[in-house]
Design an enzyme around this catalytic site. Structure first.
Site, PDB file in Angstrom:
ATOM      1  N   LYS A  63     -56.570 -41.117  -7.018  1.00  0.00           N
ATOM      2  CA  LYS A  63     -58.029 -41.070  -7.140  1.00  0.00           C
ATOM      3  C   LYS A  63     -58.464 -40.946  -8.598  1.00  0.00           C
ATOM      4  O   LYS A  63     -59.487 -41.522  -8.997  1.00  0.00           O
ATOM      5  CB  LYS A  63     -58.593 -39.929  -6.297  1.00  0.00           C
ATOM      6  CG  LYS A  63     -58.442 -40.158  -4.794  1.00  0.00           C
ATOM      7  CD  LYS A  63     -59.061 -41.489  -4.363  1.00  0.00           C
ATOM      8  CE  LYS A  63     -58.964 -41.725  -2.874  1.00  0.00           C
ATOM      9  NZ  LYS A  63     -59.600 -43.003  -2.453  1.00  0.00           N
ATOM     10  N   TYR A  88     -51.786 -37.874  -4.364  1.00  0.00           N
ATOM     11  CA  TYR A  88     -53.085 -38.390  -3.915  1.00  0.00           C
ATOM     12  C   TYR A  88     -54.120 -38.215  -5.013  1.00  0.00           C
ATOM     13  O   TYR A  88     -54.909 -39.126  -5.300  1.00  0.00           O
ATOM     14  CB  TYR A  88     -53.521 -37.661  -2.644  1.00  0.00           C
ATOM     15  CG  TYR A  88     -54.885 -38.080  -2.137  1.00  0.00           C
ATOM     16  CD1 TYR A  88     -55.044 -39.270  -1.431  1.00  0.00           C
ATOM     17  CD2 TYR A  88     -56.009 -37.288  -2.366  1.00  0.00           C
ATOM     18  CE1 TYR A  88     -56.293 -39.657  -0.965  1.00  0.00           C
ATOM     19  CE2 TYR A  88     -57.257 -37.668  -1.908  1.00  0.00           C
ATOM     20  CZ  TYR A  88     -57.392 -38.851  -1.208  1.00  0.00           C
ATOM     21  OH  TYR A  88     -58.637 -39.233  -0.759  1.00  0.00           O
TER      22      TYR A  88
END
Length: 284
Positions: free
Chosen positions: A155, A151
């Site tokens: 980002k 994750y």
């Protein structure tokens, strides 16, 4: 953004109770007409408002983009004041135990989705009096948050793509802002709970299995979606926009450490927070 003209904001990923839902409401309260996207199976009763147009869109599907843009142009007359790349999914796992297929799905939504939207809609933003692209990033893209490597990678990729996009769009009068989001009380973590995410039995991190389970099922000390949305919408309407906007719980702390301390401060902190020292000597 000056008076006298209808202002249009497109927000992806507006599921009930999330950041997109709160952003839609707050943009309407600030005089915008909102185009909110949802997946076809998602409920839309929470978006029933005269100034909110709901359109089905899966940001991973290239074949949906041309029809979507046509519908959007009919609503706005061919311009778009604000694009908020909000749609996103999460996957919690150690870097070494990562299921790459899960990560491919996450990159498709979190990174390639925003890229696809900008590719198809950038001329509408240029045509607006003052186009603004907002990328909903995360502190995970800045610091090595344990169990979130994949994750975090999505980002970080979004942040750096947004940085270059900001430079490249400036000559056309389009502003690009990366939101470095702290903890916000949304449903994004519930997929891990729903899927009963656990460490593989043979993982080298198995001694931390209970800690991992507790982490997946945690209730973060988080900012409310409405408070978060109010801050973002207020920022978008400023005369001068930042390149990065740090917003949400813990962002001040993260910014301070990232700005003024050695990179290895994170190693020290996360090793202790996640009890990684308990793994020393467990293999070999």
């Amino acid at each position: 953004m000056g008076p006298g003209k209808e202002k249009f904001a497109l927000i992806t990923g507006c599921g009930d109770g999330g950041i997109g839902h709160a952003l839609a409401n707050n943009f309407v309260q600030n005089g915008f007409i909102v185009i909110a996207t949802l997946l076809p199976h998602e409920s839309r009763t929470h978006l029933e408002h005269a100034k909110i147009h709901v359109i089905d869109l899966d940001v991973t599907k290239e074949d949906q983009m041309i029809p979507f843009r046509s519908t959007l142009e009919e609503i706005t007359g061919g311009t778009l004041d604000v694009l908020v790349n909000n749609a996103g999914i999460c996957y919690t796992m150690t870097a070494a135990d990562t299921d790459v297929k899960q990560v491919e799905k996450m990159f498709a939504v979190n990174v390639f989705g925003p890229m696809r939207l900008v590719h198809h809609l950038h001329r509408m933003l240029i045509a607006a009096p003052r186009g603004v692209i907002v990328n909903i990033g995360s502190i995970g893209g800045v610091c090595p948050y344990v169990f979130g490597a994949s994750y975090n990678a999505t980002k970080a990729a979004l942040h750096h793509w947004g940085n270059t996009l900001r430079v490249e769009m400036k000559p056309f009068g389009v502003h690009v802002v990366n939101i470095i989001s702290g903890e916000v009380a949304t449903n994004i973590l519930k997929s891990d709970v729903r899927d009963n995410r656990t460490l593989p039995e043979d993982s080298v991190y198995a001694p931390l299995a209970q800690l991992f389970k507790d982490h997946v099922n945690r209730t973060p000390d988080a900012m409310s979606p409405d408070d978060y949305a109010r801050g973002v919408v207020a920022m978008v309407q400023r005369r001068s926009l930042p390149a990065w906007f740090w917003h949400g719980n813990a962002t001040g702390f993260i910014w301070t450490l990232d700005s003024f301390f050695p990179r290895t401060i994170w190693d020290w902190l996360f090793t202790r927070w996640f009890k990684l020292e308990n793994l020393v000597g467990t293999q070999g």
